[in-house]
Design a protein around this motif. Structure first.
Motif, mmCIF file in Angstrom:
data_model
loop_
_atom_site.group_PDB
_atom_site.id
_atom_site.type_symbol
_atom_site.label_atom_id
_atom_site.label_comp_id
_atom_site.label_asym_id
_atom_site.label_seq_id
_atom_site.Cartn_x
_atom_site.Cartn_y
_atom_site.Cartn_z
ATOM 1 N N GLU A 36 -7.087 8.625 10.474
ATOM 2 C CA GLU A 36 -6.159 9.762 10.411
ATOM 3 C C GLU A 36 -4.753 9.324 10.786
ATOM 4 O O GLU A 36 -3.768 9.743 10.162
ATOM 5 C CB GLU A 36 -6.635 10.876 11.361
ATOM 6 C CG GLU A 36 -7.774 11.723 10.831
ATOM 7 C CD GLU A 36 -7.294 12.792 9.862
ATOM 8 O OE1 GLU A 36 -6.072 12.943 9.689
ATOM 9 O OE2 GLU A 36 -8.158 13.462 9.261
ATOM 10 N N LYS A 37 -4.646 8.477 11.799
ATOM 11 C CA LYS A 37 -3.327 7.990 12.214
ATOM 12 C C LYS A 37 -2.673 7.208 11.083
ATOM 13 O O LYS A 37 -1.495 7.423 10.751
ATOM 14 C CB LYS A 37 -3.456 7.110 13.448
ATOM 15 C CG LYS A 37 -2.132 6.562 13.960
ATOM 16 C CD LYS A 37 -2.323 5.727 15.222
ATOM 17 C CE LYS A 37 -0.982 5.155 15.693
ATOM 18 N NZ LYS A 37 -1.143 4.348 16.936
ATOM 19 N N ASP A 38 -3.430 6.293 10.483
ATOM 20 C CA ASP A 38 -2.892 5.503 9.370
ATOM 21 C C ASP A 38 -2.512 6.401 8.194
ATOM 22 O O ASP A 38 -1.460 6.207 7.561
ATOM 23 C CB ASP A 38 -3.911 4.464 8.917
ATOM 24 C CG ASP A 38 -3.855 3.190 9.739
ATOM 25 O OD1 ASP A 38 -3.166 3.199 10.768
ATOM 26 O OD2 ASP A 38 -4.490 2.196 9.342
ATOM 27 N N PHE A 42 1.084 6.892 6.312
ATOM 28 C CA PHE A 42 1.109 6.667 4.860
ATOM 29 C C PHE A 42 1.722 7.862 4.130
ATOM 30 O O PHE A 42 2.692 7.724 3.364
ATOM 31 C CB PHE A 42 -0.329 6.409 4.397
ATOM 32 C CG PHE A 42 -0.581 6.508 2.925
ATOM 33 C CD1 PHE A 42 -0.158 5.515 2.068
ATOM 34 C CD2 PHE A 42 -1.282 7.588 2.394
ATOM 35 C CE1 PHE A 42 -0.416 5.592 0.701
ATOM 36 C CE2 PHE A 42 -1.537 7.676 1.039
ATOM 37 C CZ PHE A 42 -1.101 6.677 0.191
ATOM 38 N N GLN A 43 1.205 9.054 4.360
ATOM 39 C CA GLN A 43 1.671 10.241 3.648
ATOM 40 C C GLN A 43 3.100 10.608 4.039
ATOM 41 O O GLN A 43 3.925 10.934 3.168
ATOM 42 C CB GLN A 43 0.736 11.423 3.931
ATOM 43 C CG GLN A 43 1.154 12.694 3.203
ATOM 44 C CD GLN A 43 0.160 13.830 3.401
ATOM 45 O OE1 GLN A 43 -0.972 13.618 3.842
ATOM 46 N NE2 GLN A 43 0.564 15.045 3.082
ATOM 47 N N TRP A 68 -6.897 15.518 -0.829
ATOM 48 C CA TRP A 68 -8.165 14.875 -1.231
ATOM 49 C C TRP A 68 -8.389 13.609 -0.422
ATOM 50 O O TRP A 68 -9.488 13.364 0.080
ATOM 51 C CB TRP A 68 -8.126 14.536 -2.719
ATOM 52 C CG TRP A 68 -9.344 13.776 -3.176
ATOM 53 C CD1 TRP A 68 -10.517 14.275 -3.630
ATOM 54 C CD2 TRP A 68 -9.496 12.342 -3.152
ATOM 55 N NE1 TRP A 68 -11.402 13.261 -3.916
ATOM 56 C CE2 TRP A 68 -10.806 12.058 -3.630
ATOM 57 C CE3 TRP A 68 -8.675 11.282 -2.790
ATOM 58 C CZ2 TRP A 68 -11.289 10.751 -3.744
ATOM 59 C CZ3 TRP A 68 -9.160 9.983 -2.903
ATOM 60 C CH2 TRP A 68 -10.450 9.733 -3.376
ATOM 61 N N GLY A 69 -7.346 12.780 -0.304
ATOM 62 C CA GLY A 69 -7.475 11.539 0.438
ATOM 63 C C GLY A 69 -7.846 11.777 1.888
ATOM 64 O O GLY A 69 -8.702 11.078 2.454
ATOM 65 N N ARG A 70 -7.228 12.768 2.504
ATOM 66 C CA ARG A 70 -7.518 13.053 3.911
ATOM 67 C C ARG A 70 -8.952 13.542 4.088
ATOM 68 O O ARG A 70 -9.609 13.246 5.100
ATOM 69 C CB ARG A 70 -6.527 14.089 4.446
ATOM 70 C CG ARG A 70 -6.481 14.174 5.965
ATOM 71 C CD ARG A 70 -5.384 15.119 6.415
ATOM 72 N NE ARG A 70 -4.060 14.594 6.121
ATOM 73 C CZ ARG A 70 -3.391 13.772 6.915
ATOM 74 N NH1 ARG A 70 -3.955 13.330 8.027
ATOM 75 N NH2 ARG A 70 -2.184 13.364 6.585
ATOM 76 N N ASP A 432 7.448 -3.694 2.439
ATOM 77 C CA ASP A 432 6.028 -3.472 2.698
ATOM 78 C C ASP A 432 5.874 -2.670 3.973
ATOM 79 O O ASP A 432 6.604 -2.865 4.955
ATOM 80 C CB ASP A 432 5.297 -4.802 2.854
ATOM 81 C CG ASP A 432 5.177 -5.559 1.541
ATOM 82 O OD1 ASP A 432 5.164 -4.898 0.491
ATOM 83 O OD2 ASP A 432 5.110 -6.792 1.576
ATOM 84 N N VAL A 433 4.902 -1.780 3.965
ATOM 85 C CA VAL A 433 4.539 -1.015 5.157
ATOM 86 C C VAL A 433 3.177 -1.503 5.630
ATOM 87 O O VAL A 433 2.245 -1.621 4.828
ATOM 88 C CB VAL A 433 4.469 0.499 4.853
ATOM 89 C CG1 VAL A 433 4.016 1.268 6.098
ATOM 90 C CG2 VAL A 433 5.808 1.010 4.357
ATOM 91 N N ARG A 434 3.068 -1.800 6.926
ATOM 92 C CA ARG A 434 1.788 -2.213 7.495
ATOM 93 C C ARG A 434 1.284 -1.092 8.394
ATOM 94 O O ARG A 434 1.892 -0.772 9.416
ATOM 95 C CB ARG A 434 1.941 -3.504 8.309
ATOM 96 C CG ARG A 434 0.634 -4.003 8.908
ATOM 97 C CD ARG A 434 0.825 -5.325 9.626
ATOM 98 N NE ARG A 434 1.223 -6.362 8.687
ATOM 99 C CZ ARG A 434 1.651 -7.572 9.059
ATOM 100 N NH1 ARG A 434 1.759 -7.872 10.340
ATOM 101 N NH2 ARG A 434 1.993 -8.462 8.134
ATOM 102 N N LEU A 435 0.178 -0.476 8.017
ATOM 103 C CA LEU A 435 -0.352 0.653 8.770
ATOM 104 C C LEU A 435 -0.876 0.196 10.133
ATOM 105 O O LEU A 435 -1.440 -0.904 10.251
ATOM 106 C CB LEU A 435 -1.441 1.353 7.961
ATOM 107 C CG LEU A 435 -0.935 1.958 6.637
ATOM 108 C CD1 LEU A 435 -2.085 2.525 5.823
ATOM 109 C CD2 LEU A 435 0.109 3.032 6.904
#
Length: 497
Positions: A36-38, A42-43, A68-70, A432-435
């Motif tokens: 959920e945190k990641d 992301f969103q 949907w993803g969540r 780039d984003v690193r979760l």
């Protein structure tokens, strides 16, 4: 692409033969709280900063896909399972620059494990057709190049393709790019196993090259057991730095001359930095002028883009009039939440502050490229006839070049629709984003680039003037059908003189 895939496989084999198995566990599961945190990071970053989030997909639709993803992360998931969710949602944006990547630890694990397993087959995909192009089991004479493929493990190929398309990002509604992504050596196997999982053996229904329908069982390929592959890796390791550098440059750009036909072939597989393109272009076009070459074939079929400076430089040698790179180029925000998860955030922030200005539309425009006209080269400008080879891998900065020269009478685009959008894309700054929890990465474009506002925003790539697409017989013969079309066009042009 074949060379790149070979080197990747070879590197994995060599590392697997000489290193200790990584302690990384690819089957580790992350809790719903971590996921959920990641997902929130992301969103939020996409909604706040992605300039093309609602370009081809409505806000209501994207909200549906985000929800949907969540909903998929109510239970613990592995990195691969979570990354598939991310990739699925990203594909709904219809932006080819926005893609997901494994965590660094996951990638290192694949490079060091002794148990690396690969899907053994490569295919060429196009409309309702799948043909074998490669088999890692080289002694297999049944699943040979040119065999038509109908199903894998009793699942029809069309169903497999439709499923995998849902995880592939593309500019707009471009299917040529998606077919090409599956056709690029190694890509289908990686995505297939990510989505459908590994199988020790695959049941493949085919029509072989003699027209016989049959079902063949093919085992998964384990590079570490292939002694010929290990020998190849040893040869690679014995190369000097100079030899490796030469091969890298040759793979990036080459000039070949057919003196008998007064034709030059300029193969440019990247506009990226670090491959000395400025010097290469200068020397190449000087040679063309000195030897009065009449026909030039520029092969951009493998060119996924890179530096706009390099693509603009090539355009200067071909364009017959001043040209612009973009009608508009802007970011939607200068501020970024969760910026500590974004690579090179500080440098990108400086760029936005010093090189963009807010206009009445509320966006931050990079005005130089919106107003500046680049002049063609006077020295060593090519004035003969140019044929530009394009296809589904022609992307990003490559479309800028193709768009700029496409309308010239002495330039002909040959091949298939470009993977990059004709109307525009989200190129320029793409950090780039690193979760934070899974360390899964995704690319976050910061700019929207409209190449030509008069072009319909229909989600398609640049169309060739002369179409040259695949066919089964050409694949079986391993024939370069696009180049064959160009040679026919050159012969036809010569006959008119």
């Amino acid at each position: 692409m074949m060379r790149i895939f070979f080197l990747l496989v070879a590197g994995a084999v060599f590392a697997g033969c000489g290193s200790v198995r990584s302690s990384f566990n690819p089957n580790k599961k992350f809790s719903p709280q971590q996921l959920e945190k990641d997902y929130t990071v992301f969103q939020t970053l996409l909604e706040k900063n992605h300039p093309g989030l609602y370009w081809y997909t409505s806000r209501d639709s994207m909200d549906y896909y985000f929800n949907w993803g969540r909903e998929q992360i109510k239970d613990s998931l592995t990195e691969t399972q979570f990354r598939n969710i991310i990739a699925y949602v990203l594909a709904k944006i219809n932006c080819g620059h926005t893609t997901a990547r494994p965590s660094k630890n996951f990638s290192r694990y694949l490079d060091t494990t002794r148990d690396e397993k690969l899907f053994p087959l490569s295919f060429k995909f196009w409309d309702k057709t799948v043909v074998v192009t490669g088999n890692l089991h080289r002694k297999d004479t049944v699943l040979a190049r040119g065999s038509l493929v109908h199903s894998i493990n009793n699942m029809p190929m069309q169903k497999i393709v439709d499923t995998l398309f849902k995880f592939i990002s593309s500019d707009g509604y471009n299917l040529t790019h998606k077919y090409q992504m599956l056709s690029n050596r190694g890509n289908f196997g990686n995505l297939y196993t990510n989505v459908f999982g590994y199988s020790p053996r695959y049941q493949v229904a085919i029509t072989d090259t003699l027209g016989r329908k049959r079902t063949v069982t093919v085992p998964i390929y384990i590079p570490a057991r292939d002694t010929s592959m290990i020998s190849a890796v040893t040869r690679l390791r014995s190369q000097t730095k100079k030899e490796k550098k030469f091969q890298r440059l040759q793979a990036a750009r080459q000039l070949k001359i057919d003196t008998a036909n007064n034709t030059a072939y300029l193969d440019v597989s990247t506009f990226g930095r670090g491959v000395r393109l400025k010097r290469f272009f200068r020397q190449s076009f000087r040679y063309l002028r000195q030897h009065q070459v009449q026909y030039l074939v520029i092969d951009l079929r493998s060119n996924g883009g890179g530096s706009v400076t390099n693509s603009t430089l090539l355009t200067k040698y071909i364009s017959d009039k001043p040209f612009k790179v973009a009608d508009s180029l802007y970011a939607i925000s200068r501020s970024t939440p969760y910026h500590h998860y974004i690579k090179n955030y500080f440098l990108n922030k400086l760029f936005l502050v010093f090189f963009t200005r807010k206009k009445k539309d509320g966006h931050y425009h990079f005005g130089y490229y919106e107003t500046h006209f680049f002049k063609p080269k006077r020295k060593n400008h090519f004035n003969g006839k140019t044929y530009v080879l394009i296809g589904g891998n022609s992307f990003s900065a490559t479309t800028l070049f193709a768009e700029a020269v496409a309308k010239q009478d002495d330039v002909i685009l040959v091949g298939e629709e470009t993977g990059g959008g004709a109307y525009g894309n989200t190129a320029w700054l793409i950090p780039d984003v690193r979760l934070p929890e899974t360390k899964v990465e995704f690319r976050l474009p910061l700019f929207r680039l409209v190449i030509d506002k008069t072009v319909p925003k229909n989600g398609r790539g640049i169309q060739p003037e002369v179409f040259s697409g695949p066919n089964v017989e050409a694949i079986r013969r391993n024939e370069d059908y696009k180049m064959k079309t160009v040679l026919q066009l050159i012969e036809a042009d010569k006959s008119k003189q």
